[in-house]
Design a protein around this motif. Structure first.
Motif, PDB file in Angstrom:
ATOM      1  N   ARG A  21       0.835  -1.200   0.000  1.00  0.00           N
ATOM      2  CA  ARG A  21       0.000   0.000   0.000  1.00  0.00           C
ATOM      3  C   ARG A  21       0.871   1.252   0.000  1.00  0.00           C
ATOM      4  NH1 ARG A  21      -5.221  -0.819   2.325  1.00  0.00           N
ATOM      5  NH2 ARG A  21      -5.100   1.275   3.162  1.00  0.00           N
ATOM      6  N   TYR A  54      -3.019  -0.485  -3.422  1.00  0.00           N
ATOM      7  CA  TYR A  54      -3.759   0.662  -2.900  1.00  0.00           C
ATOM      8  C   TYR A  54      -2.865   1.890  -2.894  1.00  0.00           C
ATOM      9  CZ  TYR A  54      -6.345   3.550   0.462  1.00  0.00           C
ATOM     10  OH  TYR A  54      -7.027   4.569   1.072  1.00  0.00           O
ATOM     11  N   ASN A  56      -3.507   6.062  -1.805  1.00  0.00           N
ATOM     12  CA  ASN A  56      -4.448   7.107  -1.443  1.00  0.00           C
ATOM     13  C   ASN A  56      -3.832   8.480  -1.740  1.00  0.00           C
ATOM     14  OD1 ASN A  56      -2.729   7.676   0.705  1.00  0.00           O
ATOM     15  ND2 ASN A  56      -4.127   6.919   2.284  1.00  0.00           N
TER      16      ASN A  56
END
Length: 107
Positions: A21, A54, A56
């Motif tokens: 991530r 992932y 963000n």
């Protein structure tokens, strides 16, 4: 899963293979990868996102910081292994204006 990375050098290209991530917890790993890649500056850096599941907004900011460091050292940056979703994110954030997105190379 936190971010891990592997650094591979091929001639004048440093490939950074990312897994996990890319979020606020990825800062140290990306910083370490950027520093290692800039030792004896290569002509280019290839970020391999194949193992990333992932990213963000904080992760995007960390990628921008890595890009800024590379550009300051005149290191061209390319990206590979992005999913369609993240390719779209790179387009709308205009990261793709500064990072060339390329197809994965066959092993």
């Amino acid at each position: 899963m936190s971010l891990s990375h592997e650094i591979r050098r091929r001639d004048d290209v440093v490939e950074i293979v990312l897994s996990g991530r890319i979020d606020r917890d990825a800062a140290a790993a990306l910083e370490e990868a950027g520093i290692a890649a800039s030792e004896g500056p290569p002509a280019s850096m290839l970020l391999d996102f194949s193992g990333v599941d992932y990213i963000n907004s904080t992760g995007i900011a960390l990628i921008v910081a890595l890009l800024a460091r590379a550009r300051a050292q005149r290191i061209a940056v390319r990206a590979t292994g992005l999913t369609e979703h993240y390719r779209h994110i790179f387009d709308i954030t205009r990261l793709s204006d500064f990072i060339e997105i390329v197809q994965p190379t066959p092993s």
